[in-house]
Design a protein around this motif. Sequence first.
Motif, mmCIF file in Angstrom:
data_model
loop_
_atom_site.group_PDB
_atom_site.id
_atom_site.type_symbol
_atom_site.label_atom_id
_atom_site.label_comp_id
_atom_site.label_asym_id
_atom_site.label_seq_id
_atom_site.Cartn_x
_atom_site.Cartn_y
_atom_site.Cartn_z
ATOM 1 N N ILE A 47 0.265 -14.545 45.073
ATOM 2 C CA ILE A 47 0.008 -13.323 44.195
ATOM 3 C C ILE A 47 0.207 -11.962 45.129
ATOM 4 O O ILE A 47 0.750 -11.010 44.351
ATOM 5 N N ALA A 48 -0.224 -11.821 46.247
ATOM 6 C CA ALA A 48 -0.127 -10.762 46.877
ATOM 7 C C ALA A 48 1.413 -10.356 46.958
ATOM 8 O O ALA A 48 1.975 -9.189 47.015
ATOM 9 N N ALA A 49 2.300 -11.642 47.161
ATOM 10 C CA ALA A 49 3.719 -11.313 47.638
ATOM 11 C C ALA A 49 4.136 -10.820 46.326
ATOM 12 O O ALA A 49 5.072 -10.066 46.138
ATOM 13 N N LEU A 50 3.753 -11.317 45.220
ATOM 14 C CA LEU A 50 4.237 -10.735 43.674
ATOM 15 C C LEU A 50 4.072 -9.365 43.536
ATOM 16 O O LEU A 50 4.788 -8.812 43.118
ATOM 17 N N GLY A 51 2.984 -8.944 43.977
ATOM 18 C CA GLY A 51 2.373 -7.471 44.222
ATOM 19 C C GLY A 51 3.413 -6.725 44.880
ATOM 20 O O GLY A 51 3.851 -5.769 44.395
ATOM 21 N N MET A 52 4.016 -7.371 46.025
ATOM 22 C CA MET A 52 4.694 -6.613 46.792
ATOM 23 C C MET A 52 6.106 -6.367 46.179
ATOM 24 O O MET A 52 6.612 -5.253 46.341
ATOM 25 N N LEU A 64 15.822 5.495 41.557
ATOM 26 C CA LEU A 64 17.231 5.569 41.008
ATOM 27 C C LEU A 64 17.198 6.139 39.540
ATOM 28 O O LEU A 64 18.114 6.098 38.803
ATOM 29 N N GLY A 65 15.831 6.749 39.374
ATOM 30 C CA GLY A 65 15.905 7.561 38.110
ATOM 31 C C GLY A 65 15.611 6.732 36.851
ATOM 32 O O GLY A 65 15.858 7.094 35.796
ATOM 33 N N LEU A 66 15.113 5.273 37.024
ATOM 34 C CA LEU A 66 15.005 4.575 35.831
ATOM 35 C C LEU A 66 13.681 4.381 35.269
ATOM 36 O O LEU A 66 13.300 3.918 34.249
ATOM 37 N N LEU A 67 12.725 5.075 36.062
ATOM 38 C CA LEU A 67 11.171 4.836 35.848
ATOM 39 C C LEU A 67 10.590 6.182 36.009
ATOM 40 O O LEU A 67 10.569 6.952 36.875
ATOM 41 N N GLU A 68 9.875 6.560 34.720
ATOM 42 C CA GLU A 68 9.209 7.946 34.782
ATOM 43 C C GLU A 68 8.079 7.946 35.737
ATOM 44 O O GLU A 68 7.312 7.087 36.362
ATOM 45 N N GLU A 69 7.892 9.170 36.539
ATOM 46 C CA GLU A 69 6.915 9.297 37.651
ATOM 47 C C GLU A 69 5.514 8.871 37.434
ATOM 48 O O GLU A 69 5.111 7.918 38.378
ATOM 49 N N ASN A 70 5.017 9.257 36.629
ATOM 50 C CA ASN A 70 3.542 8.682 36.135
ATOM 51 C C ASN A 70 3.548 7.284 36.248
ATOM 52 O O ASN A 70 2.684 6.613 36.754
ATOM 53 N N LEU A 71 4.453 6.694 35.354
ATOM 54 C CA LEU A 71 4.448 5.187 35.152
ATOM 55 C C LEU A 71 4.477 4.361 36.513
ATOM 56 O O LEU A 71 3.964 3.504 36.836
ATOM 57 N N TYR A 72 5.440 4.958 37.224
ATOM 58 C CA TYR A 72 5.723 4.569 38.489
ATOM 59 C C TYR A 72 4.457 4.275 39.480
ATOM 60 O O TYR A 72 4.248 3.142 40.044
ATOM 61 N N HIS A 73 3.815 5.348 39.590
ATOM 62 C CA HIS A 73 2.683 5.489 40.257
ATOM 63 C C HIS A 73 1.622 4.649 39.764
ATOM 64 O O HIS A 73 0.687 3.994 40.655
ATOM 65 N N LYS A 74 1.439 4.454 38.474
ATOM 66 C CA LYS A 74 0.252 3.535 37.994
ATOM 67 C C LYS A 74 0.587 2.056 38.231
ATOM 68 O O LYS A 74 0.095 1.173 38.747
ATOM 69 N N ILE A 75 1.980 1.685 38.081
ATOM 70 C CA ILE A 75 2.520 0.341 38.461
ATOM 71 C C ILE A 75 2.257 0.273 40.031
ATOM 72 O O ILE A 75 1.770 -0.934 40.418
ATOM 73 N N ALA A 76 2.533 1.100 40.705
ATOM 74 C CA ALA A 76 2.445 1.028 42.146
ATOM 75 C C ALA A 76 1.012 0.688 42.682
ATOM 76 O O ALA A 76 0.562 -0.008 43.339
ATOM 77 N N GLU A 77 -0.114 1.415 41.959
ATOM 78 C CA GLU A 77 -1.488 1.245 42.158
ATOM 79 C C GLU A 77 -1.928 0.016 42.016
ATOM 80 O O GLU A 77 -2.641 -0.722 42.532
ATOM 81 N N VAL A 111 0.078 -9.118 33.728
ATOM 82 C CA VAL A 111 -1.063 -8.783 34.606
ATOM 83 C C VAL A 111 -0.871 -7.206 34.822
ATOM 84 O O VAL A 111 -1.817 -6.328 34.644
ATOM 85 N N ILE A 112 0.489 -6.960 35.470
ATOM 86 C CA ILE A 112 0.474 -5.406 35.822
ATOM 87 C C ILE A 112 0.739 -4.414 34.839
ATOM 88 O O ILE A 112 -0.152 -3.457 34.778
ATOM 89 N N ALA A 113 1.424 -5.012 33.657
ATOM 90 C CA ALA A 113 1.392 -4.153 32.341
ATOM 91 C C ALA A 113 0.126 -3.835 31.711
ATOM 92 O O ALA A 113 0.054 -2.479 31.620
ATOM 93 N N ASN A 114 -0.786 -4.834 31.671
ATOM 94 C CA ASN A 114 -1.883 -4.650 30.921
ATOM 95 C C ASN A 114 -3.058 -3.796 31.678
ATOM 96 O O ASN A 114 -3.823 -2.870 31.232
#
Length: 466
Positions: A47-52, A64-77, A111-114
Amino acid sequence: MENFRNETDLLGTLQVPANAYYGVQTQRAIDNFKISGQKLSSYSHFIAALGMVKKAAAKTNYELGLLEENLYHKIAETCDELIAGKLHDQFPIDMIQGGAGTSVNMNANEVIANRVLEKLGKEKGDYQFCSPNDHINLSQSTNDAYPTSIKIALLNMNLELVEKLKKIVLAFRTKGNEFAGVIKMGRTQLQDAVPMTLGQEFEAFAENLEEDISKLNANANLFVEINMGATAIGTGLNAPVGYATLCAKNLAQISGFPIISAKNLVEATPDTGSYVIYSSAMKRLAVKLSKICNDLRLLSSGPRAGLFEINLPPMQPGSSIMPGKVNPVIPEVVNQVCYKVIGNDLTVTFAAEAGQLQLNVMEPVLSHSIMESNIFLGNAIDTLREKCVNGITANKENCLNMVKHSIGIVTALNPYIGYKNSTAIAKEALETGKSVYDLVLEKGILSQEKLDHILDPENMLKPHQF
Protein backbone atom coordinates in the motif's frame (compact mmCIF):
# COMPACT_ATOMS: atom_id res chain seq x y z
CA MET A 1 -29.87 3.23 3.04
CA GLU A 2 -28.41 6.17 4.94
CA ASN A 3 -25.34 4.05 5.78
CA PHE A 4 -24.52 3.62 2.10
CA ARG A 5 -23.89 5.78 -0.93
CA ASN A 6 -24.55 4.84 -4.53
CA GLU A 7 -21.72 4.78 -7.06
CA THR A 8 -21.91 3.93 -10.75
CA ASP A 9 -19.51 2.25 -13.16
CA LEU A 10 -19.67 0.40 -16.48
CA LEU A 11 -21.83 -2.37 -15.00
CA GLY A 12 -24.30 -0.12 -13.25
CA THR A 13 -24.98 1.23 -9.78
CA LEU A 14 -23.75 -0.36 -6.56
CA GLN A 15 -24.03 0.52 -2.90
CA VAL A 16 -20.80 1.38 -1.07
CA PRO A 17 -20.52 1.96 2.70
CA ALA A 18 -21.08 5.70 3.23
CA ASN A 19 -17.91 6.21 5.27
CA ALA A 20 -15.65 4.12 3.04
CA TYR A 21 -12.90 5.88 1.13
CA TYR A 22 -12.94 3.12 -1.48
CA GLY A 23 -15.56 3.12 -4.22
CA VAL A 24 -17.61 1.00 -6.58
CA GLN A 25 -14.81 -0.96 -8.26
CA THR A 26 -13.29 -1.90 -4.93
CA GLN A 27 -16.73 -2.99 -3.74
CA ARG A 28 -17.09 -5.25 -6.77
CA ALA A 29 -13.71 -6.82 -5.98
CA ILE A 30 -14.82 -7.41 -2.38
CA ASP A 31 -17.92 -9.16 -3.67
CA ASN A 32 -16.19 -11.14 -6.42
CA PHE A 33 -12.93 -12.33 -4.89
CA LYS A 34 -13.39 -14.23 -1.65
CA ILE A 35 -10.37 -16.42 -2.24
CA SER A 36 -7.39 -16.45 0.13
CA GLY A 37 -8.67 -14.44 3.06
CA GLN A 38 -5.43 -12.44 2.89
CA LYS A 39 -6.31 -8.82 2.31
CA LEU A 40 -4.31 -6.09 0.66
CA SER A 41 -4.58 -4.22 3.98
CA SER A 42 -2.22 -6.80 5.53
CA TYR A 43 0.58 -5.88 3.12
CA SER A 44 1.59 -2.44 4.31
CA HIS A 45 4.66 -2.22 2.07
CA PHE A 46 2.43 -2.76 -0.96
CA ILE A 47 0.00 0.00 0.00
CA ALA A 48 2.86 2.38 0.79
CA ALA A 49 4.36 1.57 -2.61
CA LEU A 50 1.03 2.37 -4.29
CA GLY A 51 1.17 5.73 -2.51
CA MET A 52 4.68 6.38 -3.83
CA VAL A 53 3.75 5.46 -7.38
CA LYS A 54 0.60 7.60 -7.37
CA LYS A 55 2.52 10.53 -5.87
CA ALA A 56 5.23 10.23 -8.53
CA ALA A 57 2.57 10.08 -11.25
CA ALA A 58 0.77 13.15 -9.88
CA LYS A 59 4.03 15.09 -9.62
CA THR A 60 4.91 14.18 -13.20
CA ASN A 61 1.47 15.18 -14.47
CA TYR A 62 1.72 18.48 -12.61
CA GLU A 63 5.19 19.23 -13.99
CA LEU A 64 3.95 18.45 -17.51
CA GLY A 65 1.01 20.82 -17.10
CA LEU A 66 -1.73 18.18 -16.91
CA LEU A 67 -2.75 18.63 -13.27
CA GLU A 68 -3.84 21.80 -11.51
CA GLU A 69 -1.55 22.86 -8.65
CA ASN A 70 -3.98 22.73 -5.73
CA LEU A 71 -5.30 19.33 -6.76
CA TYR A 72 -1.75 18.03 -7.18
CA HIS A 73 -0.83 19.10 -3.65
CA LYS A 74 -3.91 17.47 -2.19
CA ILE A 75 -3.14 14.22 -4.06
CA ALA A 76 0.49 14.34 -2.89
CA GLU A 77 -0.61 14.91 0.73
CA THR A 78 -2.95 11.93 0.56
CA CYS A 79 -0.26 9.73 -0.98
CA ASP A 80 2.02 10.72 1.89
CA GLU A 81 -0.65 9.48 4.27
CA LEU A 82 -0.64 6.08 2.58
CA ILE A 83 3.16 6.01 2.70
CA ALA A 84 3.00 6.78 6.43
CA GLY A 85 0.66 3.86 7.08
CA LYS A 86 -2.65 5.71 7.24
CA LEU A 87 -5.90 4.56 5.56
CA HIS A 88 -4.56 1.02 5.09
CA ASP A 89 -7.83 -0.36 6.45
CA GLN A 90 -9.44 1.01 3.30
CA PHE A 91 -7.78 -1.71 1.21
CA PRO A 92 -10.05 -4.70 1.96
CA ILE A 93 -9.70 -6.67 -1.28
CA ASP A 94 -8.24 -10.16 -1.57
CA MET A 95 -4.63 -10.40 -2.72
CA ILE A 96 -5.58 -13.06 -5.27
CA GLN A 97 -7.97 -11.78 -7.92
CA GLY A 98 -8.76 -11.74 -11.60
CA GLY A 99 -8.23 -8.67 -13.74
CA ALA A 100 -4.43 -8.41 -13.75
CA GLY A 101 -4.39 -6.12 -10.72
CA THR A 102 -7.06 -3.66 -11.87
CA SER A 103 -8.88 -4.01 -8.54
CA VAL A 104 -5.72 -3.07 -6.62
CA ASN A 105 -5.04 -0.08 -8.84
CA MET A 106 -8.63 1.15 -8.60
CA ASN A 107 -8.71 0.58 -4.85
CA ALA A 108 -5.76 2.98 -4.56
CA ASN A 109 -7.29 5.42 -7.06
CA GLU A 110 -10.61 5.49 -5.23
CA VAL A 111 -9.16 5.84 -1.74
CA ILE A 112 -6.91 8.69 -2.82
CA ALA A 113 -9.68 10.44 -4.75
CA ASN A 114 -12.20 10.26 -1.90
CA ARG A 115 -9.65 11.43 0.65
CA VAL A 116 -8.80 14.36 -1.63
CA LEU A 117 -12.51 15.16 -1.96
CA GLU A 118 -12.71 15.22 1.83
CA LYS A 119 -9.78 17.64 1.95
CA LEU A 120 -11.57 19.82 -0.61
CA GLY A 121 -14.74 19.83 1.51
CA LYS A 122 -16.67 17.69 -0.97
CA GLU A 123 -18.73 14.52 -0.51
CA LYS A 124 -17.23 11.10 -1.08
CA GLY A 125 -18.12 9.91 -4.55
CA ASP A 126 -18.44 13.44 -5.98
CA TYR A 127 -15.87 12.58 -8.61
CA GLN A 128 -16.37 15.64 -10.82
CA PHE A 129 -13.92 17.45 -8.53
CA CYS A 130 -11.40 14.60 -8.20
CA SER A 131 -11.83 11.43 -10.24
CA PRO A 132 -10.17 8.07 -9.57
CA ASN A 133 -9.70 7.63 -13.32
CA ASP A 134 -9.31 11.12 -14.75
CA HIS A 135 -7.04 12.54 -12.03
CA ILE A 136 -5.47 9.85 -9.84
CA ASN A 137 -4.94 7.45 -12.77
CA LEU A 138 -3.98 10.20 -15.20
CA SER A 139 -1.33 9.11 -17.77
CA GLN A 140 -1.36 5.60 -16.28
CA SER A 141 -2.81 2.14 -16.67
CA THR A 142 -3.05 -0.72 -14.20
CA ASN A 143 -0.49 -2.39 -16.45
CA ASP A 144 2.25 0.06 -15.49
CA ALA A 145 1.17 1.38 -12.06
CA TYR A 146 0.46 -2.05 -10.56
CA PRO A 147 3.74 -3.86 -11.41
CA THR A 148 5.73 -0.74 -10.52
CA SER A 149 4.09 -0.73 -7.08
CA ILE A 150 4.92 -4.41 -6.63
CA LYS A 151 8.57 -3.70 -7.41
CA ILE A 152 8.81 -0.77 -5.00
CA ALA A 153 7.18 -2.89 -2.28
CA LEU A 154 9.62 -5.75 -2.86
CA LEU A 155 12.62 -3.43 -2.79
CA ASN A 156 11.59 -2.26 0.68
CA MET A 157 10.65 -5.75 1.84
CA ASN A 158 14.02 -7.06 0.73
CA LEU A 159 15.79 -4.48 2.91
CA GLU A 160 13.99 -5.84 5.97
CA LEU A 161 14.62 -9.49 5.06
CA VAL A 162 18.34 -8.83 4.57
CA GLU A 163 18.60 -7.10 7.96
CA LYS A 164 17.00 -10.12 9.63
CA LEU A 165 19.35 -12.41 7.75
CA LYS A 166 22.35 -10.41 8.95
CA LYS A 167 21.20 -10.81 12.55
CA ILE A 168 20.91 -14.59 12.39
CA VAL A 169 24.29 -14.83 10.64
CA LEU A 170 25.76 -12.93 13.60
CA ALA A 171 23.93 -15.24 16.03
CA PHE A 172 25.41 -18.36 14.42
CA ARG A 173 28.85 -16.74 14.28
CA THR A 174 28.64 -15.88 17.98
CA LYS A 175 27.83 -19.51 18.75
CA GLY A 176 30.72 -20.56 16.52
CA ASN A 177 33.09 -18.56 18.71
CA GLU A 178 31.48 -19.89 21.88
CA PHE A 179 31.85 -23.52 20.74
CA ALA A 180 35.36 -23.14 19.27
CA GLY A 181 36.87 -25.51 21.85
CA VAL A 182 34.20 -28.22 21.65
CA ILE A 183 35.68 -31.27 19.86
CA LYS A 184 33.11 -33.47 18.13
CA MET A 185 32.77 -36.03 15.37
CA GLY A 186 31.99 -34.83 11.87
CA ARG A 187 29.67 -37.01 9.83
CA THR A 188 29.01 -37.75 6.18
CA GLN A 189 26.01 -39.80 5.05
CA LEU A 190 25.06 -39.96 8.77
CA GLN A 191 28.20 -42.04 9.41
CA ASP A 192 31.29 -41.13 11.44
CA ALA A 193 33.78 -39.17 9.34
CA VAL A 194 36.57 -37.18 11.00
CA PRO A 195 36.78 -34.88 14.04
CA MET A 196 35.94 -31.20 13.93
CA THR A 197 34.75 -28.61 16.42
CA LEU A 198 31.20 -27.62 17.10
CA GLY A 199 32.45 -24.09 16.52
CA GLN A 200 33.46 -24.96 12.96
CA GLU A 201 30.00 -26.43 12.38
CA PHE A 202 28.21 -23.29 13.58
CA GLU A 203 30.61 -20.99 11.75
CA ALA A 204 29.73 -22.95 8.58
CA PHE A 205 26.03 -22.27 9.26
CA ALA A 206 26.82 -18.55 9.48
CA GLU A 207 28.88 -18.53 6.29
CA ASN A 208 26.26 -20.57 4.45
CA LEU A 209 23.54 -18.01 5.17
CA GLU A 210 25.75 -14.95 4.71
CA GLU A 211 26.28 -15.88 1.06
CA ASP A 212 22.59 -15.25 0.43
CA ILE A 213 22.70 -11.61 1.49
CA SER A 214 24.48 -10.61 -1.71
CA LYS A 215 22.26 -12.90 -3.79
CA LEU A 216 19.05 -11.36 -2.46
CA ASN A 217 20.36 -7.82 -2.96
CA ALA A 218 21.63 -8.50 -6.47
CA ASN A 219 18.34 -10.04 -7.56
CA ALA A 220 16.26 -7.33 -5.89
CA ASN A 221 18.23 -4.72 -7.83
CA LEU A 222 16.42 -5.86 -10.97
CA PHE A 223 13.27 -4.26 -9.56
CA VAL A 224 14.63 -0.74 -10.10
CA GLU A 225 13.67 -0.93 -13.80
CA ILE A 226 10.01 0.09 -14.18
CA ASN A 227 7.50 0.59 -16.99
CA MET A 228 5.63 3.71 -15.85
CA GLY A 229 4.48 5.53 -18.97
CA ALA A 230 3.85 2.28 -20.80
CA THR A 231 0.10 2.61 -20.08
CA ALA A 232 -1.82 -0.37 -21.49
CA ILE A 233 0.74 -2.36 -23.52
CA GLY A 234 3.92 -0.29 -23.65
CA THR A 235 3.13 2.07 -26.52
CA GLY A 236 2.50 4.96 -24.12
CA LEU A 237 -0.99 5.73 -25.42
CA ASN A 238 -2.55 8.61 -23.38
CA ALA A 239 0.75 9.46 -21.70
CA PRO A 240 2.46 12.73 -22.66
CA VAL A 241 5.88 12.94 -24.26
CA GLY A 242 8.63 12.64 -21.65
CA TYR A 243 6.33 11.14 -19.04
CA ALA A 244 8.14 7.78 -18.63
CA THR A 245 11.57 9.22 -17.95
CA LEU A 246 10.32 12.03 -15.71
CA CYS A 247 8.06 9.71 -13.70
CA ALA A 248 10.96 7.32 -13.07
CA LYS A 249 13.07 10.25 -11.88
CA ASN A 250 10.32 11.43 -9.53
CA LEU A 251 9.74 7.93 -8.19
CA ALA A 252 13.46 7.56 -7.51
CA GLN A 253 13.37 10.74 -5.44
CA ILE A 254 10.24 9.66 -3.54
CA SER A 255 11.24 6.03 -2.92
CA GLY A 256 14.96 6.47 -2.33
CA PHE A 257 15.82 3.74 -4.84
CA PRO A 258 17.72 4.30 -8.14
CA ILE A 259 14.61 3.82 -10.27
CA ILE A 260 15.05 3.90 -14.04
CA SER A 261 12.65 3.69 -16.96
CA ALA A 262 12.83 0.48 -18.97
CA LYS A 263 14.57 0.77 -22.33
CA ASN A 264 11.69 -0.93 -24.14
CA LEU A 265 8.29 -0.46 -22.51
CA VAL A 266 6.54 -2.96 -24.78
CA GLU A 267 9.01 -5.62 -23.62
CA ALA A 268 8.92 -4.52 -19.99
CA THR A 269 5.12 -4.56 -19.59
CA PRO A 270 4.55 -8.33 -19.82
CA ASP A 271 8.01 -9.26 -18.50
CA THR A 272 8.08 -10.95 -15.07
CA GLY A 273 11.67 -12.18 -15.14
CA SER A 274 12.73 -10.09 -12.16
CA TYR A 275 10.07 -11.75 -9.99
CA VAL A 276 11.23 -15.21 -11.05
CA ILE A 277 14.86 -14.60 -10.18
CA TYR A 278 14.10 -12.92 -6.84
CA SER A 279 11.76 -15.74 -5.88
CA SER A 280 14.51 -18.22 -6.75
CA ALA A 281 16.87 -16.38 -4.40
CA MET A 282 14.35 -16.76 -1.58
CA LYS A 283 13.95 -20.44 -2.46
CA ARG A 284 17.71 -20.89 -2.27
CA LEU A 285 17.70 -19.27 1.17
CA ALA A 286 14.80 -21.49 2.25
CA VAL A 287 16.60 -24.65 1.14
CA LYS A 288 19.71 -23.67 3.11
CA LEU A 289 17.75 -22.62 6.17
CA SER A 290 15.78 -25.87 6.17
CA LYS A 291 18.98 -27.92 5.93
CA ILE A 292 20.40 -26.08 8.93
CA CYS A 293 17.20 -26.76 10.89
CA ASN A 294 17.47 -30.44 9.97
CA ASP A 295 21.01 -30.41 11.40
CA LEU A 296 19.92 -28.70 14.61
CA ARG A 297 17.23 -31.32 15.11
CA LEU A 298 19.71 -34.15 14.53
CA LEU A 299 22.41 -32.66 16.75
CA SER A 300 19.92 -32.20 19.59
CA SER A 301 18.28 -35.61 19.20
CA GLY A 302 17.98 -37.73 22.31
CA PRO A 303 18.56 -37.01 25.11
CA ARG A 304 19.50 -40.67 25.73
CA ALA A 305 19.02 -42.39 22.39
CA GLY A 306 20.22 -39.71 19.95
CA LEU A 307 23.30 -37.63 19.17
CA PHE A 308 22.66 -35.17 22.02
CA GLU A 309 25.61 -32.96 21.08
CA ILE A 310 23.67 -29.75 21.66
CA ASN A 311 20.70 -28.59 23.71
CA LEU A 312 18.00 -26.45 22.14
CA PRO A 313 16.07 -24.11 24.42
CA PRO A 314 12.96 -25.95 25.71
CA MET A 315 9.98 -24.00 24.41
CA GLN A 316 6.97 -26.15 25.28
CA PRO A 317 5.98 -29.68 26.39
CA GLY A 318 6.39 -32.09 23.52
CA SER A 319 3.73 -34.71 24.06
CA SER A 320 0.23 -35.22 25.38
CA ILE A 321 1.11 -38.80 26.37
CA MET A 322 4.89 -39.01 26.96
CA PRO A 323 5.93 -37.19 30.18
CA GLY A 324 9.15 -35.21 30.04
CA LYS A 325 9.36 -35.08 26.24
CA VAL A 326 10.45 -31.77 24.72
CA ASN A 327 10.46 -31.39 20.94
CA PRO A 328 12.55 -29.12 18.66
CA VAL A 329 9.48 -27.07 17.77
CA ILE A 330 11.31 -23.97 16.52
CA PRO A 331 13.41 -25.73 13.86
CA GLU A 332 10.29 -27.71 12.95
CA VAL A 333 8.22 -24.61 12.27
CA VAL A 334 11.05 -23.05 10.26
CA ASN A 335 11.27 -26.23 8.16
CA GLN A 336 7.57 -25.85 7.36
CA VAL A 337 7.98 -22.20 6.39
CA CYS A 338 10.78 -23.22 4.04
CA TYR A 339 8.54 -25.79 2.36
CA LYS A 340 5.92 -23.05 1.85
CA VAL A 341 8.53 -20.75 0.27
CA ILE A 342 9.68 -23.53 -2.05
CA GLY A 343 6.06 -24.14 -3.08
CA ASN A 344 5.46 -20.43 -3.62
CA ASP A 345 8.46 -20.34 -5.94
CA LEU A 346 6.80 -22.96 -8.12
CA THR A 347 3.64 -20.84 -8.19
CA VAL A 348 5.72 -17.83 -9.27
CA THR A 349 7.30 -19.91 -12.03
CA PHE A 350 3.96 -21.06 -13.42
CA ALA A 351 2.44 -17.57 -13.10
CA ALA A 352 5.37 -16.00 -14.94
CA GLU A 353 5.17 -18.60 -17.71
CA ALA A 354 1.46 -17.88 -18.14
CA GLY A 355 2.03 -14.45 -19.65
CA GLN A 356 0.37 -14.02 -23.02
CA LEU A 357 1.20 -11.48 -25.71
CA GLN A 358 1.43 -7.96 -24.24
CA LEU A 359 0.49 -8.66 -20.60
CA ASN A 360 0.81 -11.18 -17.80
CA VAL A 361 -2.57 -11.34 -16.07
CA MET A 362 -1.29 -13.67 -13.35
CA GLU A 363 0.62 -10.97 -11.49
CA PRO A 364 -1.78 -11.00 -8.49
CA VAL A 365 -0.91 -14.58 -7.48
CA LEU A 366 2.69 -13.99 -8.49
CA SER A 367 3.05 -10.91 -6.29
CA HIS A 368 1.13 -12.48 -3.43
CA SER A 369 3.39 -15.56 -3.48
CA ILE A 370 6.59 -13.51 -3.46
CA MET A 371 5.41 -11.16 -0.71
CA GLU A 372 4.13 -14.03 1.40
CA SER A 373 7.47 -15.84 1.05
CA ASN A 374 9.35 -12.70 2.04
CA ILE A 375 7.23 -12.15 5.15
CA PHE A 376 7.22 -15.83 6.16
CA LEU A 377 11.00 -16.09 5.76
CA GLY A 378 11.64 -12.93 7.76
CA ASN A 379 9.37 -14.07 10.59
CA ALA A 380 10.90 -17.56 10.59
CA ILE A 381 14.45 -16.20 10.68
CA ASP A 382 13.65 -13.96 13.64
CA THR A 383 11.91 -16.82 15.44
CA LEU A 384 14.83 -19.19 14.87
CA ARG A 385 17.35 -16.62 16.11
CA GLU A 386 15.42 -15.41 19.15
CA LYS A 387 13.87 -18.67 20.36
CA CYS A 388 16.49 -21.21 19.32
CA VAL A 389 19.97 -20.20 18.17
CA ASN A 390 20.67 -17.66 20.92
CA GLY A 391 19.93 -20.25 23.60
CA ILE A 392 21.76 -23.29 22.22
CA THR A 393 24.27 -24.93 24.58
CA ALA A 394 26.83 -27.66 23.94
CA ASN A 395 27.16 -31.08 25.57
CA LYS A 396 30.95 -30.90 25.52
CA GLU A 397 31.72 -34.18 27.31
CA ASN A 398 29.34 -36.20 25.19
CA CYS A 399 30.85 -34.73 22.01
CA LEU A 400 34.39 -35.62 23.11
CA ASN A 401 33.41 -39.10 24.27
CA MET A 402 31.99 -39.92 20.84
CA VAL A 403 35.23 -38.79 19.19
CA LYS A 404 37.31 -41.02 21.45
CA HIS A 405 35.19 -44.08 20.70
CA SER A 406 34.69 -43.41 17.00
CA ILE A 407 36.13 -45.60 14.25
CA GLY A 408 36.33 -42.44 12.16
CA ILE A 409 39.58 -41.28 13.74
CA VAL A 410 41.36 -44.07 11.87
CA THR A 411 41.28 -41.76 8.84
CA ALA A 412 44.04 -39.75 10.48
CA LEU A 413 46.32 -42.79 10.28
CA ASN A 414 46.12 -43.05 6.45
CA PRO A 415 49.21 -40.89 5.74
CA TYR A 416 51.26 -42.90 8.26
CA ILE A 417 50.22 -46.57 7.85
CA GLY A 418 48.41 -46.57 4.48
CA TYR A 419 44.78 -47.00 3.51
CA LYS A 420 44.89 -50.82 3.51
CA ASN A 421 46.27 -51.09 7.05
CA SER A 422 43.86 -48.40 8.26
CA THR A 423 40.94 -50.32 6.78
CA ALA A 424 42.04 -53.51 8.53
CA ILE A 425 42.29 -51.70 11.85
CA ALA A 426 38.83 -50.17 11.38
CA LYS A 427 37.29 -53.52 10.51
CA GLU A 428 38.80 -55.25 13.50
CA ALA A 429 37.75 -52.44 15.81
CA LEU A 430 34.16 -52.82 14.62
CA GLU A 431 34.21 -56.60 15.00
CA THR A 432 35.90 -56.77 18.41
CA GLY A 433 34.74 -53.59 20.07
CA LYS A 434 38.36 -52.61 20.74
CA SER A 435 39.45 -49.02 20.16
CA VAL A 436 41.54 -47.96 17.19
CA TYR A 437 44.12 -46.70 19.66
CA ASP A 438 44.51 -50.05 21.43
CA LEU A 439 44.72 -52.07 18.22
CA VAL A 440 47.49 -49.91 16.72
CA LEU A 441 49.60 -50.33 19.86
CA GLU A 442 48.77 -54.01 20.17
CA LYS A 443 50.05 -54.67 16.65
CA GLY A 444 53.13 -52.48 17.17
CA ILE A 445 52.35 -50.40 14.10
CA LEU A 446 53.24 -47.07 15.73
CA SER A 447 54.81 -45.96 18.99
CA GLN A 448 52.53 -44.65 21.70
CA GLU A 449 54.14 -41.22 21.48
CA LYS A 450 53.60 -41.02 17.73
CA LEU A 451 50.07 -42.38 18.00
CA ASP A 452 49.13 -39.91 20.74
CA HIS A 453 50.31 -37.06 18.55
CA ILE A 454 48.44 -38.27 15.45
CA LEU A 455 45.18 -39.03 17.25
CA ASP A 456 45.10 -35.91 19.36
CA PRO A 457 41.77 -34.42 18.18
CA GLU A 458 43.31 -30.97 18.14
CA ASN A 459 45.78 -32.14 15.49
CA MET A 460 42.99 -33.37 13.22
CA LEU A 461 41.14 -30.07 12.86
CA LYS A 462 43.31 -28.44 10.19
CA PRO A 463 45.90 -29.22 7.50
CA HIS A 464 49.45 -29.93 8.71
CA GLN A 465 52.81 -31.19 7.47
CA PHE A 466 53.49 -34.92 7.62
